[in-house]
Design an enzyme around this catalytic site. Structure first.
Site, mmCIF file in Angstrom:
data_model
loop_
_atom_site.group_PDB
_atom_site.id
_atom_site.type_symbol
_atom_site.label_atom_id
_atom_site.label_comp_id
_atom_site.label_asym_id
_atom_site.label_seq_id
_atom_site.Cartn_x
_atom_site.Cartn_y
_atom_site.Cartn_z
ATOM 1 C CG HIS A 153 42.974 41.364 32.436
ATOM 2 N ND1 HIS A 153 43.488 39.973 31.478
ATOM 3 C CD2 HIS A 153 42.984 42.412 31.695
ATOM 4 C CE1 HIS A 153 43.105 40.967 30.274
ATOM 5 N NE2 HIS A 153 42.829 42.243 30.326
ATOM 6 C CB ILE A 154 45.758 44.167 38.775
ATOM 7 C CG1 ILE A 154 47.326 43.489 37.662
ATOM 8 C CG2 ILE A 154 46.329 44.044 40.041
ATOM 9 C CD1 ILE A 154 48.507 44.468 38.575
#
Lengths: 221, 573
Positions: free
Chosen positions: B502-503
């Site tokens: 999750h960037i």
């Protein structure tokens, strides 16, 4: 073409059948045969293989808590990995420049796993497999912080616990040792059962589960 | 450059959001749509014999091949960025379906607070409470506007769960499409312990189906088998929602939608402030120009940002001046779990990616930060995703200090099935110093500059992690663990240990073109025929897993395209 190389092993050591009991005692009840077996090597020569096998056997020894790297055939596993795409960094970013970074930037070395092993085996010395266990441990402790040692330790675990199609975990000794059953297709009838009680189905390999041979990654280009 | 026949819509990236947009346009318009995916085609049958920990979870068979393209990383602008020579802290996918093929399937909605984080924090605590250098901003869309799309996204995937337990959840217009998953032992212990302390644990919303489900497109998928091979694997039965089992069967019947694989997009071509198409390399390294009226970029957070920078669309963000938009607000997340040792077997080899229990009492601003010295919170959860042996063997009681040899081996064998994790994923606020630009040194397989990440944690994240850590220890003790290992202090950001994929950030959405790349419709502020889908639009990281929100936002944009933009092209804001 390179001359074929073999590692000669005692069959009583490799792949005997381990029975896992719920009281966590282990018994080697049956060996495949009493004789010697010759395993073709893909990357190591026999001397290198004996050295790596001896080192892996100190990381994961054969002792009163059960079989170890020797019985699982960890060296066979490592030999195949180094011969395959992983060993030559097929999927690593290898563009220059190579520079030392901070640890948070991850491994930045230029050496492929094959090269790391060649150097590491050299540091262990030509007589490593014939040293007493205490002397072997002392040598390994000296290189505990090296990249070679971290690879060797990781690969020893992989050779203990990966599916037998990769060359290690012979007879699923690694899985039996820890009560891991392998890749069964379904636990839907068990996931909310057995609370607090050991549920230990007999281990099955991937080929046994799916009913056909599966090509491992090390055999791909 | 080979110029191809023009299409109405070109979509760069064939993961969850790109394929969802293709499916929506294919179903609701007569437009010709081409999806360009740089990896290989994938289908459900590919996963039939894929339950191998080594090739998939360790050698990362389904992930982006970094030998061809990676990113570089440094902590600050004073440091030298070096390439990620192997993947570690995040695992981008490659091939049709992208990372959506090998995700866990944890699908919480974000809290209403998340979308107006800055406004709400300032209203409650005053602007002086925001951390130094903080760049958090509001999304420009509120939960209430997104809610109908959350419901549609849940129905598309058949999300399993149970509403009405979590006191912090936003209002729901419909319940979960399927009931919660079965309850495994460790999550059950967590649930009981958390409740005894006064928290509100609830079943983790899951895209691994609890029962057979038929979605609004008529796609039927079976219940999960709890085989323990979810994350880093494709689902062999199709119980875990993946683009290959939810979207591709529909797209395959849409005559005007085509998916081209081995098509690696290099540039968004633009002229006079409008996108005119994209260029890409095909499998034979022939450079192709695909003209289109509408360009949609959906190639994951990092590549979305890189494509804008390489294509020279918009002004690159400059951390020294604060000017520019492209690349700003890079965030990841803050991982902080603790290890629990029990004196009984846990049978942890069984499980599913999103089989577990979570609680929101310590998340977002669900607890009073007034007496505290940080902002943000963490989603706390215990999953039972299947403890595979290579990755999980080796944990030992604290009294054992060796990491190899007889003593360690004996202890590790005894501990193997007695270790339970208590997981926390903390929010990562955005900061002016954390951003992306093009690397001056390292290049990809075609000679284009790699993307450079400049990112580190601050005191705010360290204080958040420490606070959550003390709460986890209390919960761990209440679970009856024989040994509770407190978390280490949060270290500097690293690209080695896995933190989750999750960037966020880089092409963020917002209320003003001064401080964002996209308007609240995910439409480029300047080039109105360019839309960018995915977590690159998120101005900061909320602790929760982002996929459901990405799907909801994509559906909202699809509605706006169909209902408004196609009738009169131009800015939707």
């Amino acid at each position: 073409m390179r001359r074929r190389r073999f590692l000669t092993l005692s069959a009583t050591a490799l792949g005997g059948t381990i029975v896992y009991r719920l009281d966590r005692t282990l018994a080697l009840v049956h060996a495949q045969s009493a004789g010697k077996i010759r395993v073709p090597l893909r990357f190591f020569d026999e001397r290198q293989a004996l050295t790596v096998a001896a080192a892996a056997a100190r990381i994961f020894p054969t002792d009163e808590s059960g079989p170890g790297a020797t019985e699982a055939g960890v060296v066979i596993y490592i030999d195949r990995q180094l011969a395959g795409p992983y060993g030559r960094d097929r999927h690593r970013y290898t563009q220059e420049p190579f520079e030392d970074g901070v640890p948070e930037q991850g491994y930045q070395g230029k050496a492929t796993p094959r090269e790391v092993y060649r150097d590491g085996i050299g540091l262990l010395g030509a007589d490593f497999d014939r040293l007493a266990p205490e002397a072997q441990d002392a040598k390994l402790r000296q290189m505990e912080d090296s990249y070679f040692f971290s690879l060797l330790r990781q690969h020893t675990l992989e050779g203990m616990f990966s599916d037998p199609m990769h060359g290690g975990n012979a007879g699923m000794v690694g899985w039996q040792l820890i009560g891991y059953p392998g890749p069964y297709m379904s636990w839907a009838q068990h996931i909310d059962q057995h609370y607090g009680k050991a549920f230990r189905p007999k281990p099955m390999s991937l080929a046994e589960v799916v009913g056909h041979k599966v090509t491992p990654g090390e055999d791909e280009a | 450059v080979k110029t191809l026949p023009k299409v109405d819509v070109v979509i760069a990236g064939g993961g969850w959001t790109g394929l969802l947009m293709a499916k929506e346009l294919g179903a609701r318009t007569g437009l010709t749509v081409v999806v360009l995916e740089r990896g290989k085609p994938r289908k459900m049958a590919d996963y039939a014999d894929g339950m191998d920990e080594l090739d998939y979870a360790i050698r990362l068979r389904m992930m982006q091949d970094v030998s061809r393209e990676t990113v570089t990383f440094r902590h600050t602008t004073a440091d030298r960025a070096l390439p990620l020579r192997q993947l570690g802290s995040f695992l981008p996918g490659e091939g049709t379906g992208g990372a959506g093929e090998h995700w866990q399937g944890e699908t919480p909605r974000f809290f209403p607070h998340v979308f107006e984080m800055r406004k709400r924090l300032v209203d409650r605590y005053g602007a002086g409470r925001l951390p130094e250098g903080c760049a958090i901003q509001d999304w420009g869309v509120r939960y209430e506007e997104l809610e109908p799309y959350y419901t549609r996204a849940e129905q598309l995937l058949g999300i399993s769960g149970q509403g009405g337990i979590d006191p912090f959840e936003g209002p729901r217009s419909a319940g979960f499409p399927t009931p919660p998953m079965k309850l495994a032992h460790v999550p059950a212990m967590f649930s009981e312990a958390a409740r005894s302390i006064g928290y509100h644990p609830y079943p983790l919303p899951s895209a691994n189906l609890s029962k057979t489900y038929k979605n609004p497109d008529g796609i039927i998928r079976p219940a999960c088998e709890y085989c323990g091979f979810c994350e880093r694997f494709g689902c062999m039965v199709g119980a875990k929602a993946q683009p290959s089992n939810v979207l591709l069967p529909v797209i395959g019947k849409q005559k005007r939608v085509a998916v081209r694989t081995d098509a690696n997009v290099r540039r968004i071509v633009h002229k006079d402030g409008k996108a005119t198409g994209v260029t890409y390399f095909d499998a034979n390294r022939t450079e192709c120009f695909q003209p289109a009226d509408l360009v949609i970029v959906s190639s994951w957070t990092l590549n979305n940002t890189r494509l804008l920078l390489l294509s020279k669309i918009g002004e690159p963000y400059n951390p020294a001046t604060g000017r520019g938009q492209v690349g700003r607000n890079l965030t990841h997340q803050v991982m902080g779990g603790i290890r629990l040792l029990f004196d009984k077997p846990l049978n942890r080899f069984m499980g599913a990616g999103a089989c577990g229990i979570m609680m929101s009492d310590l998340d977002a601003d669900n607890f009073d930060h007034g007496p505290l010295d940080f902002i943000g919170g963490a989603r706390v959860a215990v999953g039972n995703s299947g403890a595979r042996p290579i990755a999980n063997f080796g944990a030992v009681p604290a009294a054992v200090t060796s990491t190899w040899g007889s003593e360690w081996k004996k202890a590790a064998i005894e501990s193997f099935d007695r270790v339970g994790g208590l997981g926390a994923i903390g929010e990562h606020a955005s900061y002016r110093a954390n951003y992306m630009d093009l690397d001056p040194t390292y290049r990809d397989q075609y000679g284009d500059p790699l993307l450079r990440m400049t990112i580190d944690y601050t005191d705010n994240e360290r204080k958040l992690a420490a606070y959550i850590g003390t709460k986890l220890v209390e919960i761990g003790r209440a679970m009856g663990a024989s040994e509770v290992v407190p978390p280490d202090e949060l270290q500097r950001y690293d690209v080695v240990r896995y933190k989750g994929t999750h960037i966020q950030g880089g092409t963020i959405m917002g209320a003003s073109p001064e401080t964002s790349v996209l308007n609240p419709w995910l439409q480029h502020w300047q080039a109105s025929n360019l839309f960018i889908l995915g977590a690159s639009a998120m101005p900061q990281n909320p602790s929760g897993n982002p996929t459901l929100t990405l799907l909801a936002m994509t559906m909202r944009t699809a509605d706006a395209l169909v209902g408004k933009y196609l009738k009169s092209p131009g800015s939707l804001a």
